[in-house]
Design an enzyme around this catalytic site. Structure first.
Site, PDB file in Angstrom:
ATOM      1  N   ASP A  93       0.104  -6.095  14.752  1.00  0.00           N
ATOM      2  CA  ASP A  93       1.200  -5.309  13.862  1.00  0.00           C
ATOM      3  C   ASP A  93       2.233  -4.689  14.712  1.00  0.00           C
ATOM      4  O   ASP A  93       3.298  -4.356  14.201  1.00  0.00           O
ATOM      5  CB  ASP A  93       0.406  -4.381  12.963  1.00  0.00           C
ATOM      6  CG  ASP A  93      -0.258  -4.739  11.833  1.00  0.00           C
ATOM      7  OD1 ASP A  93       0.328  -5.852  11.480  1.00  0.00           O
ATOM      8  OD2 ASP A  93      -1.190  -4.558  11.256  1.00  0.00           O
ATOM      9  N   HIS A 126      -2.967  -0.463  14.975  1.00  0.00           N
ATOM     10  CA  HIS A 126      -2.954   0.891  14.269  1.00  0.00           C
ATOM     11  C   HIS A 126      -4.383   0.973  13.593  1.00  0.00           C
ATOM     12  O   HIS A 126      -4.299   1.903  12.822  1.00  0.00           O
ATOM     13  CB  HIS A 126      -1.604   1.142  13.305  1.00  0.00           C
ATOM     14  CG  HIS A 126      -1.936   0.097  12.163  1.00  0.00           C
ATOM     15  ND1 HIS A 126      -2.296   0.538  10.705  1.00  0.00           N
ATOM     16  CD2 HIS A 126      -1.991  -1.463  11.769  1.00  0.00           C
ATOM     17  CE1 HIS A 126      -2.188  -0.599  10.078  1.00  0.00           C
ATOM     18  NE2 HIS A 126      -2.137  -1.467  10.696  1.00  0.00           N
ATOM     19  N   HIS A 185       3.811  -9.443  11.292  1.00  0.00           N
ATOM     20  CA  HIS A 185       4.895  -9.523  10.129  1.00  0.00           C
ATOM     21  C   HIS A 185       6.274  -9.634  10.853  1.00  0.00           C
ATOM     22  O   HIS A 185       6.658  -9.123  11.961  1.00  0.00           O
ATOM     23  CB  HIS A 185       4.877  -7.954   9.698  1.00  0.00           C
ATOM     24  CG  HIS A 185       3.607  -7.725   9.128  1.00  0.00           C
ATOM     25  ND1 HIS A 185       3.174  -8.339   7.618  1.00  0.00           N
ATOM     26  CD2 HIS A 185       2.582  -6.809   9.304  1.00  0.00           C
ATOM     27  CE1 HIS A 185       2.245  -7.726   7.386  1.00  0.00           C
ATOM     28  NE2 HIS A 185       1.546  -6.860   8.044  1.00  0.00           N
ATOM     29  N   TYR A 211       8.885   0.454   9.951  1.00  0.00           N
ATOM     30  CA  TYR A 211       7.501   0.154  10.161  1.00  0.00           C
ATOM     31  C   TYR A 211       6.831   1.090  11.428  1.00  0.00           C
ATOM     32  O   TYR A 211       5.618   1.781  10.912  1.00  0.00           O
ATOM     33  CB  TYR A 211       7.307  -1.216  10.692  1.00  0.00           C
ATOM     34  CG  TYR A 211       6.018  -1.802  10.679  1.00  0.00           C
ATOM     35  CD1 TYR A 211       5.476  -2.444   9.457  1.00  0.00           C
ATOM     36  CD2 TYR A 211       5.012  -1.591  11.725  1.00  0.00           C
ATOM     37  CE1 TYR A 211       4.020  -3.139   9.602  1.00  0.00           C
ATOM     38  CE2 TYR A 211       3.912  -2.109  11.465  1.00  0.00           C
ATOM     39  CZ  TYR A 211       3.431  -2.829  10.510  1.00  0.00           C
ATOM     40  OH  TYR A 211       2.116  -3.213  10.240  1.00  0.00           O
ATOM     41  N   HIS A 232       0.856  -1.130   0.001  1.00  0.00           N
ATOM     42  CA  HIS A 232       0.135   0.117  -0.125  1.00  0.00           C
ATOM     43  C   HIS A 232       0.634   1.246  -0.045  1.00  0.00           C
ATOM     44  O   HIS A 232       0.645   2.274   0.713  1.00  0.00           O
ATOM     45  CB  HIS A 232      -1.008   0.071   1.005  1.00  0.00           C
ATOM     46  CG  HIS A 232      -0.820  -0.309   2.503  1.00  0.00           C
ATOM     47  ND1 HIS A 232       0.346   0.657   3.254  1.00  0.00           N
ATOM     48  CD2 HIS A 232      -1.084  -1.057   3.460  1.00  0.00           C
ATOM     49  CE1 HIS A 232       0.648   0.009   4.498  1.00  0.00           C
ATOM     50  NE2 HIS A 232      -0.246  -0.822   4.631  1.00  0.00           N
ATOM     51  N   ASP A 278      -4.274  -8.095   4.920  1.00  0.00           N
ATOM     52  CA  ASP A 278      -3.078  -8.893   5.036  1.00  0.00           C
ATOM     53  C   ASP A 278      -3.175  -9.926   6.040  1.00  0.00           C
ATOM     54  O   ASP A 278      -2.508 -10.848   6.091  1.00  0.00           O
ATOM     55  CB  ASP A 278      -1.718  -7.947   5.336  1.00  0.00           C
ATOM     56  CG  ASP A 278      -1.850  -6.954   5.875  1.00  0.00           C
ATOM     57  OD1 ASP A 278      -2.887  -6.575   6.619  1.00  0.00           O
ATOM     58  OD2 ASP A 278      -0.720  -6.683   6.571  1.00  0.00           O
ATOM     59  N   GLU A 300      -7.508  -5.921   9.087  1.00  0.00           N
ATOM     60  CA  GLU A 300      -6.689  -5.493   7.763  1.00  0.00           C
ATOM     61  C   GLU A 300      -6.440  -6.692   6.740  1.00  0.00           C
ATOM     62  O   GLU A 300      -6.554  -7.782   7.138  1.00  0.00           O
ATOM     63  CB  GLU A 300      -5.632  -4.815   8.081  1.00  0.00           C
ATOM     64  CG  GLU A 300      -5.053  -3.849   6.799  1.00  0.00           C
ATOM     65  CD  GLU A 300      -3.872  -2.963   7.330  1.00  0.00           C
ATOM     66  OE1 GLU A 300      -3.441  -2.863   8.189  1.00  0.00           O
ATOM     67  OE2 GLU A 300      -3.438  -2.478   6.177  1.00  0.00           O
ATOM     68  N   HIS A 313      -6.975  -8.443  14.141  1.00  0.00           N
ATOM     69  CA  HIS A 313      -7.060  -7.167  13.210  1.00  0.00           C
ATOM     70  C   HIS A 313      -7.337  -7.523  12.016  1.00  0.00           C
ATOM     71  O   HIS A 313      -7.401  -8.696  11.202  1.00  0.00           O
ATOM     72  CB  HIS A 313      -5.503  -6.874  13.140  1.00  0.00           C
ATOM     73  CG  HIS A 313      -5.291  -5.384  12.041  1.00  0.00           C
ATOM     74  ND1 HIS A 313      -6.274  -4.430  12.064  1.00  0.00           N
ATOM     75  CD2 HIS A 313      -4.113  -5.182  11.549  1.00  0.00           C
ATOM     76  CE1 HIS A 313      -5.675  -3.591  11.194  1.00  0.00           C
ATOM     77  NE2 HIS A 313      -4.374  -4.053  10.975  1.00  0.00           N
TER      78      HIS A 313
END
Ligand code: FMN
Length: 392
Positions: A160, A141, A224, A191, A23, A80, A78, A76
């Protein structure tokens, strides 16, 4: 191949070696989508992987003989991490989702997923043979962000937070050399600077909560990159420092130029900085990676930005970077602006306005009509003043 973290706790994620743009964020080392399996009396999957990587996840679940899944924890929503939730539900239709209220709503809004869900909040416990507890980490986040903690094993799965984009066949921090860890810590800072910085207040609260809840941590297993089990104090200290705006004695000079007048001024500013003896890095923005510049901005105490005036405005690449930077809300910076102009000269004022909106300590600015020849001493002084403030 899956990896065992503690008896009955496994990494079952996917490695994305080739992603180079996430992104808009550059991922020169690729990334991983970490999912975790807890096998006890019940079988629990914590998070999934980006859509397209389901086979890697399912291959590992098959290797671990997971023919039934009791719970899917969604830390989360999101894409990914929750991009394969639907595929997991199709494969294990009897599974119950475990998430917080924002996660539940988000799964419906983002994916149209409505499925049997146990809604949890901070401090709730789920007995799966081992004990799972949950810590909501809103805006670290996204609003739905949450951490899962395996009490008996002292494994924190914070999604994250504490992660970085780094692909490897190695999973744990103690498998990497100090040199490799230097690269990984830089990716971790990147990050934080590009994803988390804006939410530093919330990060401080989460760190305080972890302390006050007396949570002991043997392993931090983010969503990650690598899993922390040796250098936990180091990474937690870095998060604490970044969230408090602690930075190094270094100055970032970020500028752009059309006809090199603004660029020539960099030499004078640098001469001033060198007189004081402070470290610096220089980026011409249009040929640089904005996410790397942003990383150095976060890590450095000083920032000097230069732009020519174009059509009574900032030069577009500088405007783009400053817009990006402003959104991430860096703080505690000593700053200055400079730039060349032909007749109206608005750019330097625009830079200063942005610095002031971020409550930076603005040391000064120098603008010059075309050549900086008659402003050389002022530019050196600007460099000296920023350097002295950064050093002080
Ligand atoms: C297309 C174009 C538009 C410009 N618009 C302005 C302007 O609105 N106001 C101004 O003061 N200078 C303007 N300038 C002049 C530049 O700011 C000036 O040439 C300056 O020295 C360029 O700095 P640089 O050599 O670092 O690129 C313009 C220049 C160009 C090429």
């Amino acid at each position: 191949m899956y990896a065992e973290i503690k008896p009955g706790v496994y990494w079952v994620g996917a490695v994305d070696w080739n992603v180079r743009n996430f992104h808009g964020y550059t991922t020169k080392y690729g990334t991983t989508y970490n999912a975790y399996l807890i096998k006890s009396e019940k079988t629990v999957l914590v998070d999934t992987v980006k859509a397209g990587f389901e086979d890697e996840l399912f291959g590992k679940l098959d290797a671990l003989n997971v023919d039934r899944l009791d719970y899917l924890v969604v830390n989360h929503i999101e894409m990914d991490h929750a991009g394969s939730v639907r595929a997991v539900l199709e494969r294990y239709p009897d599974v119950k989702i475990v998430t917080n209220v924002r996660g539940k709503n988000g799964l419906k809004e983002a994916y149209g997923i409505e499925h049997e869900t146990i809604v949890v909040k901070t401090g709730d416990r789920l007995d799966v043979g081992k004990t799972l507890t949950f810590i909501e980490t809103p805006m670290v986040h996204w609003p739905d962000s949450m951490a899962t903690y395996v009490v008996e094993d002292k494994v924190l799965i914070p999604n994250d937070a504490f992660g970085e984009h780094f692909a490897s066949h190695k999973r744990f921090d103690d498998e990497f050399s100090d040199e490799e860890m230097g690269v990984i810590f830089r990716e971790n800072a990147k990050y934080y600077a590009n994803i988390v910085l804006l939410y530093s207040k919330q990060v401080r609260k989460v760190l305080d909560d972890i302390q006050s809840l007396g949570i002991e941590i043997d392993v931090i297993a983010p969503s990650h990159g690598i899993i922390w089990r040796k250098r936990i104090p180091e990474i937690v200290k870095k998060y604490r420092e970044w969230s408090e705006g602690v930075a190094e004695e270094r100055i970032v000079i970020a500028y752009d130029t059309m006809w090199r007048h603004t660029e020539r001024a960099v030499k004078e500013i640098v001469a001033g900085i060198e007189e004081v003896g402070v470290d610096y890095v220089i980026y011409r923005i249009s040929v640089s990676d904005e996410t790397e510049v942003m990383t150095d901005v976060m890590l450095s105490k000083g920032l000097i930005v230069g732009s020519p005036t174009l059509n009574r405005e900032l030069f577009p690449s500088v405007a783009s970077f400053l817009t990006y930077m402003k959104g991430l809300k860096p703080f505690n910076k000593v700053a200055a602006a400079f730039g060349s102009y032909g007749w109206s000269g608005e750019a330097v004022g625009r830079i200063t306005e942005i610095f002031e909106s971020l409550k930076f300590d603005v040391v000064g600015s120098v603008k010059f009509k075309f050549s900086c020849d008659d402003k050389r001493e002022e530019l050196r002084e600007l460099g000296r003043n920023v350097a002295e403030r950064v050093k002080g």
